[in-house]
Scaffold this active site. Structure first.
Site, PDB file in Angstrom:
ATOM      1  N   HIS A 124      -0.827  -2.075   4.074  1.00 18.07           N
ATOM      2  CA  HIS A 124       0.013  -1.067   4.749  1.00 18.07           C
ATOM      3  C   HIS A 124       1.077  -1.714   5.635  1.00 18.07           C
ATOM      4  CE1 HIS A 124      -1.871  -0.779   8.862  1.00 18.07           C
ATOM      5  NE2 HIS A 124      -3.008  -1.058   8.254  1.00 18.07           N
TER       6      HIS A 124
ATOM      7  N   ASP B 110      -1.285  -6.382  11.734  1.00 22.29           N
ATOM      8  CA  ASP B 110      -2.024  -5.233  11.191  1.00 22.29           C
ATOM      9  C   ASP B 110      -0.996  -4.187  10.811  1.00 22.29           C
ATOM     10  OD1 ASP B 110      -3.638  -3.123  10.568  1.00 22.29           O
ATOM     11  OD2 ASP B 110      -4.520  -2.906  12.556  1.00 22.29           O
TER      12      ASP B 110
ATOM     13  N   GLU C 200      -0.966   4.404   7.400  1.00 21.16           N
ATOM     14  CA  GLU C 200      -2.393   4.077   7.380  1.00 21.16           C
ATOM     15  C   GLU C 200      -3.028   4.312   8.740  1.00 21.16           C
ATOM     16  OE1 GLU C 200      -6.066   1.586   7.680  1.00 21.16           O
ATOM     17  OE2 GLU C 200      -4.289   1.603   8.935  1.00 21.16           O
ATOM     18  N   GLU C 201      -2.294   3.925   9.780  1.00 19.21           N
ATOM     19  CA  GLU C 201      -2.848   3.983  11.149  1.00 19.21           C
ATOM     20  C   GLU C 201      -3.045   5.418  11.646  1.00 19.21           C
ATOM     21  OE1 GLU C 201      -3.978   1.465  12.689  1.00 19.21           O
ATOM     22  OE2 GLU C 201      -2.967  -0.307  11.915  1.00 19.21           O
TER      23      GLU C 201
ATOM     24  N   HIS D 128      -4.300  -4.845  17.381  1.00 21.92           N
ATOM     25  CA  HIS D 128      -3.590  -3.755  18.078  1.00 21.92           C
ATOM     26  C   HIS D 128      -3.063  -4.167  19.452  1.00 21.92           C
ATOM     27  CE1 HIS D 128      -4.914  -0.047  15.523  1.00 21.92           C
ATOM     28  NE2 HIS D 128      -4.574  -1.081  14.777  1.00 21.92           N
TER      29      HIS D 128
HETATM   30 ZN    ZN Z   1      -4.664  -1.947   9.332  1.00 20.22          ZN
END
Ligand code: ZN
Length: 356
Positions: free
Chosen positions: A66, A178, A212-213, A322
């Protein structure tokens, strides 16, 4: 890592892509894969890159990473020009105060800072608690609401400032690994197999997904579109070699010791075996974890798309997920690319993935 690949990674993480506003990163992905794959985009903003294999009626394989990252969104501007915001994805209110941010507005990037009461003025009890995200605010230097509104609109997304930076050895830090690390690996696998002399035994789709998040949304729709037989999701994972993370939670997984291959309900056992065996044969380091439930990744929605997909996860160990200083090892990225590319050449018959 090859210089061109490092530059691509650098551009990908630098491009802002909070969920719902991914296109700057998607443009970087699209431009990189366009010379060697057939590229299309869908209404959600997913980018799909296709490479035809050398066989008739070959299994359809989908790789997914993603492109969206966590961030903020402008919700309210007060009379003095301070900007209140909401979280896009899992934002930790502990680490936002005192950070530089970029608001991505119509006119370009607006630089701001998240303000904070000086420690001298705080009451003792307040030093123990977190300022709620609702009460935090961005200062862009505007004198009042009118000035702020000339630069920023309600609904504009924002991200932490800062891109890729090298640390000691092959370790690098950035916001947004991420999961732009995942998008990166997908693009690199496509490049590698497209340039190989040997034709793939599968039809390959590489997807840089969106949203995605905020609920695995782009993974859901792109899995439906591609309709794969086999799917590999590339995600980041909690490296447990930082002082404040318990090994009991995610096992003994470290930076630089190779991609992580989980097992569990979300993972097709035969596809896991094929990945693990390929790593063994090719001398690629890998690490193992157990995830005894549906994973919180695009592999989850991919697996239960339509009548089911043989799904696996290849995860990149990551510290400080994150935060604006996510940290990983470049060798783990290179090894993930090698492992997935080598595995693709060993997929012959989709029926072997049906458990019996
Ligand atoms: Zn992720």
């Amino acid at each position: 890592m090859r210089k061109e690949s490092y530059d691509f990674l650098s551009r990908l993480v630098a491009a802002p892509s909070p969920s719902g506003y991914e296109q700057p990163a998607q443009r970087v992905f699209r431009e990189y894969v366009a010379p060697f794959a057939q590229v299309s985009s869908d209404v959600m903003g997913n980018v799909l890159a296709f490479i035809k294999g050398g066989r008739q009626e070959a299994p359809r394989v989908m790789l997914i990473g993603h492109s969206d990252e966590i961030g903020f969104q402008v919700k309210y501007i007060d009379d003095n020009g301070f900007i209140y915001f909401g979280a896009i994805g899992g934002v930790d209110p502990h680490l936002t105060p005192g950070q530089r941010v970029h608001i991505h507005s119509r006119g370009g990037t607006v630089v701001g800072v998240i303000g904070k009461k000086p420690i001298h003025l705080m009451e003792a009890k307040d030093r123990e608690t977190v300022v709620k995200l609702d009460s935090q605010y961005i200062d862009i230097g505007a004198a009042n609401k009118k000035e702020a509104e000339q630069l920023v609109r309600v609904g504009d997304p924002a991200t932490f400032a800062g891109g890729l930076e090298k640390l000691h050895g092959d370790r690098v830090t950035s916001r947004g690994f991420d999961d732009k690390a995942g998008s990166f690996v997908v693009a690199e696998v496509l490049r590698k197999v497209a340039g190989a002399a040997k034709k793939l035994p599968v039809d390959l789709y590489g997807v840089s997904s969106v949203q995605e998040e905020v609920g695995l949304r782009g993974g859901t729709t792109s899995s439906y579109t591609v309709n794969p037989d086999i799917g590999i999701c590339v995600e980041v994972d909690f490296s447990t070699d930082q002082p404040d993370v318990e090994r009991k939670h995610n096992g003994d997984v470290c930076l630089g010791k190779g991609p992580i291959l989980p097992r569990g309900a979300n993972i097709n056992p035969a596809l896991f075996d094929l990945l693990a065996d390929t790593a063994d044969r090719e001398g690629i380091p890998v690490q193992f974890t157990g995830i005894p439930k549906a994973t919180g990744t695009d592999a989850n929605v991919m697996q239960i798309s339509r009548s089911g997909v043989a799904t696996a996860l290849v995860k990149i160990p990551l510290r400080y997920m994150h935060t604006p200083v996510e940290l990983l090892s470049l060798a783990d990225l290179d090894n993930a690319v090698k492992l997935i590319a080598a595995t693709l050449y060993r997929i012959k018959d989709k029926r072997v993935f049906i458990p019996e």
